[in-house]
Structure formats: C-alpha cells, structure tokens
Design an enzyme around this catalytic site. Structure first.
Site, PDB file in Angstrom:
ATOM      1  CB  CYS A  42      21.461  14.450 -29.485  1.00 34.26           C
ATOM      2  SG  CYS A  42      22.424  14.322 -30.756  1.00 34.26           S
ATOM      3  CG  ASP A 281      28.985  19.089 -34.316  1.00 40.17           C
ATOM      4  OD1 ASP A 281      28.498  18.160 -35.762  1.00 40.17           O
ATOM      5  OD2 ASP A 281      28.610  18.700 -33.527  1.00 40.17           O
ATOM      6  CG  ASN A 303      27.831   8.276 -34.940  1.00 36.70           C
ATOM      7  OD1 ASN A 303      28.821   7.088 -33.386  1.00 36.70           O
ATOM      8  ND2 ASN A 303      27.623   9.297 -34.351  1.00 36.70           N
TER       9      ASN A 303
END
Length: 861
Positions: A42, A281, A303
C-alpha cells in the site's frame, strides 16, 4: 501439525506468525513466489512520489528476519503449480534452480494474493509502461520518471491505487491525466462524492477522463502515447491500475468452489476442499451487513482474515464476520473515506435508504489550520440504523470513517448516536463532533424539521422549477439568484410567494436551514435546503440575456484553466494550447468538433499562436476540456506563470538557422509543463525565432531566442576584391573591404549567415551555429525591446539553462505585479546578465521554487 502457507505478503505472513504463537509446536512453512515477503504494497505510490525516500523501507521483513522472529520457515522464489488435496501435498517450482519441490501438509492455507490486470492490447510491453503491485514496480517507475524528458503521465484506472499514483506523479512535477472506463472514479463512493473529487483533482491540475476505454499504448522504442476509444493522449509514462486478478489458476483442477477466480470461504476461512483454507486478496468473504458474498482485496482485511484463521486452526472458537468495504484514500489536498453501504448499494440490497450530506468544520474554526469535512450518512428509513458513511476533506477523514465503522458494525441507530461522548479540544475537533453534527442533520430530516435536497437529488434535476434563494452571509454571491438577508427576515419576505418553490442555498447549508425554519414560521410551504449548498454543489441559475450569473470567483477560477469570460454573458472563450502554433490534422478536427458541439462554432487565433473556441457556456467548460483532452489537447495559457512558447517554422524556412519547432517543444515540456505550478510575479512569455528576421518578435518577449550563424572569415583567402560578393550579400551592411581585407563589424552583424559561402575564393566558407538571447521584451500597453545577452550560446542545453535561470531569477527577485522588463530595469541589466551566466540560481532551485511567493500574481489575462 504441518501448516503450509502458500503466499507470503499480508495474509500469508500474518497467519503463519499467529499460528506459531498460538501453537508453537506447529511446523509452519511459507512458500512464496516472490523474492520479497511482507512488503508495504500500500506504500508503493508514496515511494514513487518520494514521501518514502528509501526503497529498503518498503520491505517490512526479509525471509531470514521473519523466520528468526516467528519460527516459521520461509521458502521464497517457489511457485506452487499444483495442489493435491487427496494426497495433502503441494508441488512447487523452484524459480532459481528450476527444480520441482513437494510440500506436505495437514492444513494448507492459500494466500497467494492477486496480480495486476494487464489486458492483451498493443504496446503494453513497451518501456515506460508500469503496474503498481510489488516493490520492484515502484522502484522501476521512480527510476524511469527521473530521466530527462519525462513530463507527461497517463494513469489508467480511477481506484485508490490509481488515484494515489496520480497524486505522487503530480508531486514529481509530471503533467497527469487519469482515465477510467467506468462512469466515475472512486468505486464504492456515490456519484456526487466522486464528482466533487473530480472537480478538486481538475483544480489541482490532474485531468480526469471517465467513460474512456484504453485501446493500447503507442510508441516505437518506448511509450509515447495512450490510445483510447476517444483519441490519443501523449504520454511519456503509463501506469496501469485497471484492477487485480486472484493468482488462483493452479487450483482449477482441485474442484474447489470459486467465483471469477476468487476462492469462496466460510466464516472459518475454510474452502470447499477439506483442510484447505484461504485468506487475503484471493478469498471471497461476505458483506457484514447484507450477508452477501463480497470481494474486498484490502491489506487491512487480509491481516484480520489471517489472524482469525490462525486462531481457528489453534482451536479457538472464532469466526470472521465479513467486511464493510472500509477504505481511505489520499488525493492532492483532499482525502476520502468510506465504510458500509453507499446509497446505491443500500437500494440494491433492498433497504429504503435515507441520506444527508453535512459540510462541517473539522476542528474549531478559529484554530490555525482548521478545514472542513463533507460527510454523507446513509441510514435505513424504517429502523434508523446507520448503513454507511462517506467523507471527504483535507484532514483526518479516517477518524470520521472509523466512528462510522463502529456504528455500522454494532447496528447503532441514529438516535443512539445523538449524544456520543467523543473527544473535543480546539486542535482536534468541534464541540459537537462533526460526525454527530451529521447525525443531527439526518435526524432533523427524518423528523421533518429539515426539508432538503441531497446533492444526488439536485444532480438528478429534483430542483427543476425552483427559484434559487441566496442566503450567503457575505452578501449576494450566487449570480442570478434572489438574495435574502437572514438577519432581516422577521416576517413575510417581499417578492417571495408563500407557495412558490424556493431552493435555499448558502455557503455550506446551515444558514439555509435557519432561513427555512423562519420561513416555515411565516407560512412558507414549499422550501427546500440544498445540502452542502454552494460549497459542495455546482449551483446553476437559469441565465437571462445580458445578465451575468456566473459568480466572480468562478470566473477567476476558470480563467486559470484558460477560459476567458465574454463580458455581459455567461459564455467564455476557451483557449487551446497549440504548443508552438503547430497542431495535427486530428487535433484540428477535434477543435472544430468541440467548437460546434460546445461553442458558437467559431475558432479564433490569438497573437500567441493559440486557438480560442468562442462562446462556450459556463456549464459546458468541464465537458469541453474533457472532450479536448481525449485528443491530448489542453486548455490554459493564462495567469502569472510561464506561458506557452511561440515559434516560427525554423529550418523549414529558407532563412531558418535552427529547428525552432523542436526547441520550442522542448521548452514547452520543460518549462510550460514543468513549471506549471510555479507562481511568478507576472506572465512570462517565450519566443523562438529561427533567424534574425524576427518574424515572431523574440525581442518583444520576456525571453527570446534567435537562431544565429556566425561567419568566420579566412583572411588569407581574401583577395580584397573591389566588388566584394560577401558585402553584397549582407542585408545589414555589416561587412566591407578595408585596406584590402574583408572586415565584418560585430556590432552591426546580426549573424543571419547569408554571407556564408558567397566569396568565390572561399574566404567565407566557415561559420558557427548558435543562439542569441534577448531578455526583458514585451508588447501591449507598454512596449519594451529586449536587450541581448553578450554571449552567443553554442548549444541547446546552454540556452535552456539560461532560460531556467531567468525564470528562477524572476520568481525570486521580481516584485509581484511587475514584468520581467521591470525587474531587469530595477536590478540593472549587467547584474541580471551576470546572474544568468552563473550557476548560483540553479543551485538554489528547490529553495526558490519552494518559497511562498507571488500567491496572487499580476497577470489579469
């Protein structure tokens, strides 16, 4: 117990570490395709922009460090190519050696993540085309844009990563265009929220083209443009952020239940195959509110899914409740957050949503640095339970979003949130928290104390037929609207019918609500408050011939975009940049079509070789700019900044001594684009002339460049002819024979080069090409001819360096409102010339550009 984790980024490393803490005796092995594990995916856009300075900061853990910390074994650069659920083993290919390896398991966790979607289109493998998924992607992108000449970027995809990349490319000084095939950017937000963000991005200099399909990338040896279904966009760098696809191809023969590549899991993160689990994902979980399947590929949920799964494998009675679609995104000068259901999603899920948009202060208005929030709440009209929150603002939108997460998660009703005891001090919040203010507003609406249109309703035309009433505290602000002073309303308002449809609009909505309250008291029955008022909405009042209804601040704003007001009307001339007076036939067609579709049909040429499309209505400005951008055309060329360069046709002219088109295009990219955000004391005009004929008047510009051909005379070959052919060829009579030898007067000679090669005895065969520079010229109300620098520059880089120094000198030492000619006159020509010959200005470039100077320049057009 043997636990095999396939994949080693967010979910994979989390589940492995937690498994070892819950069950230290477990034999936990991570097999991952990449060489890196647990990296900051990210954070990649922020490495590209330089906010994260060192690439090592992107790696949270190395395989060795992670193994030492957790006790789990890590095998990087292994790609699992097959899974055998019956035999409880996985087959992997060692990407370093090519060998096949087999890993046995009691429990297998698939956490392979996803890969960027790269469609099979032409040119997507060219240098300069990047995706943004791994540290290597970010590192390669940053290195590439650091090269000379990287000025224009196109980002494909308006999701969070695409927007963050666009912000960081803008931060690096590139001109950025963002395209998306969808009708809006920021998926998960409602249309009116996304539209506000688009308007903000446009103000910051990012062009946004929605409903635009990628057809390929053009270029021979590297990316040079992006071909869309609407035209060609010039581009030196292309970032593909179209979406991601789960890396689950190796599972197709396992019989595992999947949907569009995602693995369907239950609340224990178990797949349909015994002893095989999935997280991150690649996993499809459920929506926490609706119970429907939802794919939410976010690092945060990955997470939490990993942690829940590890606890469950360790015998704990835990379940993953699903996602809310929570997300937050940073744009230039604006952030956005969302959680729960949008208004459209709530309707699709069968709810009867009721919504309100509140614009509030984000902290005490008197505290330095205070700003605003635009908060949209979505609730169920029957139960009053909060269903979703969306928020925009320059500051801590995550705080508002996270309060919304707690409320939605625990099924809170609006009534339960009216007195939330949230923290308050002037540097942090308002006395009644912004979130609670939005709750109060929505309850006022539900209970009938507030009658209003949401921005979405206004956008859909709900206010058609309503008379706009301007309630701004600063006085009449909305041109064409009827102004009412709230403080003077103590009864019926003359001129307003009690049953007339009245749309009450102020700055943010509060004063409009207060006026509505008073009008109701005095018998007015048909009033509506526009939520967010003129701050959030583009308020339109039907125009009257001869009456200007566009607010003065909007006229100023669009002037900065190259849209010049036609006085006495609501129409504008839209100035199209031609880069040096040269446009392609495709661009010609686009401009002509734009003039017919949005303007009067007329196109005029300016003295600066730009084009203006005449008679464009104010409410069509954004449409025409987006339409022109489809062909790579920009509007602009106004304001106190570097203006578009003009040039003659250079070497295509019989007298041309330099490639003026080529040089002017370099100047256009390096200084018109490269210095686009740099404020100057006044406009700064540049012209390039191919020879001393001065057809484009370089000496009447702030910085003028003239092609030179300096003759070199070989006196040993000169015969001192009575009728000298060199002298005859000189148009300025700078050469003559003196005492039997040819003499060229350097003060008279303009270095046009016409004498070169004219001597029959070869005395004038040699010459040197170069560049003459004039500084401080201008025309208009006060005409000044530029003064020429003593030096004739011999290389393009030399003259470009002198130009950059001139811009920096003008910014640093010019006084707001004065032209460069005035600065030179005040400082002294010799002083300025000495600084342009030195490198001191370039050495202080970042300091000069970073200074807070000329926030309001002197240019009025």
């Amino acid at each position: 117990m043997k636990v095999l984790v396939i994949g080693g980024v967010a979910a994979g490393t989390k589940v492995a570490a937690k498994c070892k803490r819950v069950n230290p005796e477990a034999e936990v092995t991570i097999v991952t395709k990449g060489k890196d594990i647990s990296y900051a995916g990210c954070g990649l856009p922020y490495y590209v922009g330089g906010s994260i300075p060192e690439k090592e900061q992107l790696i949270v853990n190395t395989p060795e460090k992670y193994s030492a910390l957790t006790g789990a074994m890590v095998y990087p650069q292994r790609e699992v190519v097959a899974l055998d659920p019956a035999g409880k083993k996985a087959t992997a290919k060692n990407l370093r050696t090519g060998a096949e390896e087999v890993y046995e398991y009691d429990a297998c966790i698939v956490a392979v993540g996803a890969s960027p979607v790269v469609p099979p289109l032409p040119g997507l493998n060219l240098p300069g085309v990047f995706v943004m998924r791994t540290p290597d992607d970010a590192i390669e992108t940053r290195e590439y844009i650091a090269r000379d000449g990287m000025k224009r970027a196109v980002v494909v995809g308006g999701g969070f990563i695409g927007l963050e990349v666009a912000e960081n490319l803008l931060e690096k000084g590139l001109s950025v265009t963002l395209i998306d095939m969808a009708p809006q950017i920021m998926p998960g937000f409602d249309t009116e929220m996304a539209n506000f963000a688009v308007r903000h991005l446009e103000k910051k200099g990012i062009t946004v083209l929605t409903g635009t399909k990628l057809n390929g990338v053009t270029g021979e040896e590297r990316a040079e443009g992006v071909q869309t279904d609407k035209g060609l966009l010039p581009a030196d760098v292309v970032i593909l952020s179209i979406g991601i696809r789960p890396n689950t191809g190796f599972l197709q023969d396992t019989g595992m239940e999947m949907f569009k590549g995602t693995i369907l899991v239950d609340a224990k993160m178990a797949t349909s195959v015994p002893d095989v689990y999935a997280a991150g994902d690649c996993a499809m979980v459920k929506n926490r509110l609706t119970g429907e399947r939802q794919w939410s590929p976010m690092g945060s949920s990955a997470n939490m899914e990993g942690r829940t799964l590890a606890l469950s494998l360790g015998g704990r009675d835990v379940s993953y409740p699903g996602v809310l679609g929570t997300g937050v995104v940073k744009l230039p000068g604006l952030s956005g957050g969302r959680t729960g259901l949008s208004e459209e999603q709530a309707k699709a899920a069968g709810y009867k949503p009721v919504c309100a948009l509140a614009v509030t202060d984000d902290k005490a208005h008197y505290y330095p640095g205070s700003a605003w929030f635009a908060i949209k709440l979505v609730a169920d009209a029957d139960s009053h339970k909060l269903l979703g929150v969306q928020v925009l603002g320059p500051g801590a939108v995550d705080k508002v979003t996270d309060i919304g997460v707690m409320a939605v998660n625990f099924g809170a009703t609006l009534e339960q949130m009216t007195c939330l005891d949230l923290s308050y001090a002037p540097p942090f919040s308002t006395a009644i928290h912004p979130f609670v203010q939005a709750v109060h507003m929505l309850l006022n609406k539900i209970e009938g104390d507030l009658d209003s249109f949401t921005p979405a309703e206004y956008l859909a035309g709900a206010a058609e037929g309503y008379r706009v009433i301007d309630v701004n505290p600063a006085g009449p602000t909305i041109a064409g609207a009827t102004y009412v002073d709230l403080l003077k309303v103590k009864g019926e308002v003359p001129g307003l019918g009690k049953d007339e449809k009245l749309l009450l609009v102020c700055a943010k909505g509060k004063r409009a609500y207060l006026l509505q309250n008073r009008l109701k008291r005095y018998g007015y029955t048909n009033t509506k408050v526009l939520e967010g008022s003129s701050f959030f909405n583009v308020v339109k009042v039907a125009s009257t011939p001869g009456v200007v209804t566009v607010p003065a601040e909007e006229i100023t704003r669009v002037k900065a975009l190259g849209c010049l007001h036609n006085k006495g009307t609501d129409n504008f001339n839209v100035r199209v940049i031609t880069k040096n007076g040269k446009i392609t036939t495709a661009e010609h067609r686009k401009i002509a079509e734009a003039a017919e579709r949005f303007g009067s049909g007329d196109v005029v040429m300016t003295t600066r070789l730009t084009l203006e499309i005449v008679g464009v209505p104010f409410d069509k400005i954004e449409e025409i700019r987006a339409f022109l951008a489809e062909e790579g055309l920009e509007t602009g060329g106004t304001g106190s900044k570097v203006r578009p360069v003009v040039a003659c046709k250079g070497t295509t002219c019989q007298y041309g001594l330099l490639n003026s088109y080529g040089l002017s295009e370099t100047i256009h990219e390096r200084f018109f684009h490269g210095y686009a955000s740099v404020k100057l004391p006044h406009k700064f005009k540049i012209a390039v002339g191919g020879c001393p004929n001065n057809c484009v008047k370089p000496d009447l510009n702030d910085f003028g460049i003239v092609g030179q051909r300096v003759p070199v005379v070989d006196l040993e070959k000169c015969h001192g002819c009575r009728i000298c052919q060199v002298s005859l060829a000189c148009p300025v009579e700078a050469s003559q024979v003196v005492d039997g030898k040819l003499v060229i007067d350097p003060d008279k000679c303009n270095n046009c080069g016409r004498c070169v090669g004219k001597c029959p005895f070869k005395a004038s065969e040699e010459s040197t090409y170069g560049y003459r520079v004039y500084i401080g010229g201008r025309w208009g109300k006060r005409v000044a001819h530029g003064q020429k620098l003593d030096k004739v520059f011999l290389s393009e880089e030399e003259v470009l360096s002198a130009l950059e120094k001139a811009i920096l000198l003008f910014r640093e030492q010019g006084r707001t409102g004065e032209r460069f000619a005035d600065t030179i006159s005040r400082l002294g020509f010799e002083n300025v010339q000495a600084q342009l010959m030195s490198d001191d200005l370039l050495a202080r470039k970042e300091e000069i550009i970073g200074a807070k100077l000329h926030l309001k320049g002197g240019a009025t057009c």
